[in-house]
Design an enzyme around this catalytic site. Structure first.
Site, mmCIF file in Angstrom:
data_model
loop_
_atom_site.group_PDB
_atom_site.id
_atom_site.type_symbol
_atom_site.label_atom_id
_atom_site.label_comp_id
_atom_site.label_asym_id
_atom_site.label_seq_id
_atom_site.Cartn_x
_atom_site.Cartn_y
_atom_site.Cartn_z
ATOM 1 N N ARG A 95 17.809 9.129 -8.572
ATOM 2 C CA ARG A 95 16.346 9.306 -8.562
ATOM 3 C C ARG A 95 15.838 9.646 -9.955
ATOM 4 O O ARG A 95 14.769 9.212 -10.360
ATOM 5 C CB ARG A 95 15.979 10.446 -7.611
ATOM 6 C CG ARG A 95 15.815 9.986 -6.205
ATOM 7 C CD ARG A 95 15.212 11.080 -5.371
ATOM 8 N NE ARG A 95 14.673 10.515 -4.148
ATOM 9 C CZ ARG A 95 13.854 11.139 -3.339
ATOM 10 N NH1 ARG A 95 13.460 12.365 -3.619
ATOM 11 N NH2 ARG A 95 13.419 10.575 -2.257
ATOM 12 N N ASP A 155 -2.198 9.460 2.338
ATOM 13 C CA ASP A 155 -1.614 10.361 3.341
ATOM 14 C C ASP A 155 -2.718 11.019 4.183
ATOM 15 O O ASP A 155 -2.553 11.213 5.389
ATOM 16 C CB ASP A 155 -0.791 11.445 2.650
ATOM 17 C CG ASP A 155 0.065 10.866 1.534
ATOM 18 O OD1 ASP A 155 1.283 10.845 1.665
ATOM 19 O OD2 ASP A 155 -0.522 10.389 0.544
ATOM 20 N N ARG A 158 -3.743 8.556 6.734
ATOM 21 C CA ARG A 158 -2.762 8.500 7.833
ATOM 22 C C ARG A 158 -2.951 9.697 8.765
ATOM 23 O O ARG A 158 -2.862 9.568 9.985
ATOM 24 C CB ARG A 158 -1.338 8.529 7.242
ATOM 25 C CG ARG A 158 -0.965 7.238 6.545
ATOM 26 C CD ARG A 158 0.344 7.366 5.793
ATOM 27 N NE ARG A 158 0.752 6.072 5.256
ATOM 28 C CZ ARG A 158 1.550 5.901 4.206
ATOM 29 N NH1 ARG A 158 2.026 6.944 3.560
ATOM 30 N NH2 ARG A 158 1.874 4.691 3.807
ATOM 31 N N HIS A 182 2.466 14.099 -3.349
ATOM 32 C CA HIS A 182 2.527 12.867 -2.548
ATOM 33 C C HIS A 182 4.018 12.621 -2.322
ATOM 34 O O HIS A 182 4.680 11.977 -3.120
ATOM 35 C CB HIS A 182 1.873 11.707 -3.307
ATOM 36 C CG HIS A 182 2.117 10.362 -2.680
ATOM 37 N ND1 HIS A 182 1.637 10.005 -1.447
ATOM 38 C CD2 HIS A 182 2.810 9.276 -3.116
ATOM 39 C CE1 HIS A 182 2.007 8.762 -1.158
ATOM 40 N NE2 HIS A 182 2.729 8.305 -2.152
HETATM 41 N N1 LIG Z 1 0.630 6.280 -4.583
HETATM 42 C C1 LIG Z 1 0.740 5.647 -3.410
HETATM 43 O O1 LIG Z 1 0.140 6.057 -2.403
HETATM 44 C C2 LIG Z 1 1.631 4.420 -3.338
HETATM 45 C C3 LIG Z 1 1.749 3.649 -2.150
HETATM 46 C C4 LIG Z 1 2.557 2.525 -2.161
HETATM 47 C C5 LIG Z 1 3.271 2.194 -3.318
HETATM 48 N N2 LIG Z 1 3.155 2.965 -4.433
HETATM 49 C C6 LIG Z 1 3.875 2.671 -5.686
HETATM 50 O O2 LIG Z 1 3.211 1.614 -6.364
HETATM 51 C C7 LIG Z 1 4.133 1.023 -7.271
HETATM 52 C C8 LIG Z 1 4.059 -0.500 -7.132
HETATM 53 O O3 LIG Z 1 4.567 -0.899 -5.875
HETATM 54 P P1 LIG Z 1 4.718 -2.461 -5.545
HETATM 55 O O4 LIG Z 1 5.188 -2.545 -4.146
HETATM 56 O O5 LIG Z 1 3.504 -3.188 -5.987
HETATM 57 O O6 LIG Z 1 5.925 -2.843 -6.538
HETATM 58 P P2 LIG Z 1 6.231 -4.291 -7.112
HETATM 59 O O7 LIG Z 1 7.642 -4.244 -7.614
HETATM 60 O O8 LIG Z 1 5.838 -5.341 -6.152
HETATM 61 O O9 LIG Z 1 5.241 -4.407 -8.390
HETATM 62 C C9 LIG Z 1 5.431 -3.702 -9.570
HETATM 63 C C10 LIG Z 1 4.999 -4.621 -10.689
HETATM 64 O O10 LIG Z 1 5.002 -3.898 -11.915
HETATM 65 C C11 LIG Z 1 5.323 -4.841 -12.934
HETATM 66 N N3 LIG Z 1 5.715 -4.134 -14.158
HETATM 67 C C12 LIG Z 1 6.825 -3.392 -14.386
HETATM 68 N N4 LIG Z 1 6.788 -2.910 -15.637
HETATM 69 C C13 LIG Z 1 5.633 -3.324 -16.202
HETATM 70 C C14 LIG Z 1 5.026 -3.130 -17.471
HETATM 71 N N5 LIG Z 1 5.618 -2.383 -18.410
HETATM 72 N N6 LIG Z 1 3.832 -3.698 -17.704
HETATM 73 C C15 LIG Z 1 3.228 -4.473 -16.762
HETATM 74 N N7 LIG Z 1 3.753 -4.688 -15.537
HETATM 75 C C16 LIG Z 1 4.937 -4.123 -15.269
HETATM 76 C C17 LIG Z 1 6.438 -5.680 -12.323
HETATM 77 O O11 LIG Z 1 6.605 -6.908 -12.996
HETATM 78 C C18 LIG Z 1 5.924 -5.828 -10.879
HETATM 79 O O12 LIG Z 1 5.191 -7.029 -10.712
HETATM 80 C C19 LIG Z 1 5.513 1.592 -6.919
HETATM 81 O O13 LIG Z 1 5.842 2.612 -7.843
HETATM 82 C C20 LIG Z 1 5.301 2.190 -5.534
HETATM 83 O O14 LIG Z 1 6.212 3.234 -5.250
HETATM 84 C C21 LIG Z 1 2.338 4.056 -4.470
#
Ligand SMILES: NC(=O)c1ccc[n+]([C@@H]2O[C@H](COP(=O)([O-])OP(=O)(O)OC[C@H]3O[C@@H](n4cnc5c(N)ncnc54)[C@H](O)[C@@H]3O)[C@@H](O)[C@H]2O)c1
Length: 324
Positions: A95, A155, A158, A182
């Site tokens: 992690r 959250d 939800r 979160h």
């Molecule tokens: N805060 C919340 O409530 C919540 C909820 C769901 C997901 N998330 C988070 O959102 C994030 C995205 O999730 P996802 O399912 O879209 O992931 P994903 O892998 O589909 O998309 C991530 C994107 O980031 C791009 N990326 C990586 N490094 C980069 C950089 N330096 N510059 C530009 N682009 C870059 C990748 O190419 C990819 O397309 C994750 O960290 C996930 O845990 C947060």
């Protein structure tokens, strides 16, 4: 003067990270009509071009909006930059290793946003969102009001949905907040929970729908915490509800709505907590977080908040000197 008027009139949002969350958010944002221009950025150019084409073909069905691929120079005149970029855990990766990678990604994007002299708000979505909001705040050098995390807005939605189902009351008549991290240490602020305008402590004893309401509350709170795990087990990711939660935050910012939202924000002594970001009910407007609502939480809730803060403190400390 003309520049000022243009900046104020054109509602431009830049979304960095065109993956599932970024693209779903853009899809919902385009339908909402809140933004005039949506710019997507991603380091994976094929994905970026594909997402933009797929979205832009919906233009006849959206309210008028420009959707296009962009680059770091687009940060300069955007009112909101939403960061959803990140990588997911690889087999054998710890992690902490994942945290370091995502902190490097979000930290360097935040620096770029600041270098391009963006005058807007930065909204962090990538996980772990509270720690990455802290990293973005420090690396941008911005004031705390302008760097916020999506925190527990999802959250809290939800939580409201589950309470609404349980009580048999329209979700719009249920007001409830999840606070803290979160993540696993988040907690339900029961003292702030209202059903049909009545505080839940007064509502439960007179509602005839369930008898073991104390136990039901515990189950509902646990269900909220487990929601993301369940969805990820079923289909690998969560993106629809978070996309909508982001549209809600975007509306508060672009329209200066003063909405009360549980975004992740930097605490500077509030509730005796300093130098970390976590979710509290905040007033959110075009200036970002303009007020953290210091609700009189119960003793149990304050204990839960301090526990969340301790967990986030450890995560931030593990990054110090590496990233921040
Ligand atoms: N805060 C919340 O409530 C919540 C909820 C769901 C997901 N998330 C988070 O959102 C994030 C995205 O999730 P996802 O399912 O879209 O992931 P994903 O892998 O589909 O998309 C991530 C994107 O980031 C791009 N990326 C990586 N490094 C980069 C950089 N330096 N510059 C530009 N682009 C870059 C990748 O190419 C990819 O397309 C994750 O960290 C996930 O845990 C947060």
């Amino acid at each position: 003067m003309i520049e000022k008027i243009l900046f104020e009139q054109r509602r431009k949002v830049v979304v960095t990270g065109a993956g599932l969350v970024g693209a779903t958010y853009c899809y919902a944002l385009a339908q909402s009509g809140i933004a005039d221009e949506i710019v997507l950025i991603d380091r994976n150019d094929n994905l970026l071009q594909g997402q933009v084409l797929d979205l832009i073909h919906g233009q006849p069905f959206f309210p008028t909006v420009i959707i296009r691929a962009g680059s770091a120079s687009d940060y300069a005149d955007s009112q909101l930059v939403v960061i959803t970029a990140g990588v997911s855990q690889r087999p054998g990766e710890t992690r902490l290793q994942l945290l370091i990678k995502n902190a490097e990604i979000v930290g360097s994007i935040a620096e770029e946003v600041a270098e391009n002299k963006c005058k807007g708000i930065m909204l962090i979505v990538s996980n772990p969102v509270d720690v990455l909001t802290y990293v973005a705040l420090k690396r941008s050098g911005w004031e705390r009001s302008r760097v916020i995390g999506s925190g527990t807005v999802l959250d809290s939605a939800r939580f409201r949905h589950l309470l609404s189902n349980h009580c048999g009351v329209d979700v719009h008549n249920v007001h409830a907040y999840m606070l803290g991290e979160h993540g696993d240490s988040e907690f339900a602020a029961w003292s702030m929970t209202h059903v049909a305008g009545i505080n839940i402590d007064e509502y439960c004893p007179v509602c005839e729908k369930c008898t073991d309401w104390k136990n039901q509350r515990r189950l509902i709170e646990q269900q909220v915490r487990d929601s993301a795990y369940h969805i990820i087990n079923y289909k690998g990711s969560t993106h629809y509800a978070v996309g909508l939660a982001l549209v809600k935050i975007t509306g508060a910012i672009l329209r200066g709505q003063n909405s009360v939202l549980t975004v992740s924000t930097f605490l500077d002594g509030e509730f005796g907590i300093t130098d970390i970001c976590l979710s509290m009910p905040c007033i959110v407007s075009d200036k970002g977080v303009t007020q953290i609502i210091k609700s009189p939480l119960s003793k149990d809730e304050v204990d839960s908040l301090l526990r969340s803060a301790g967990i986030l403190r450890d995560a931030i400390d593990s990054l110090k000197s590496i990233i921040i």
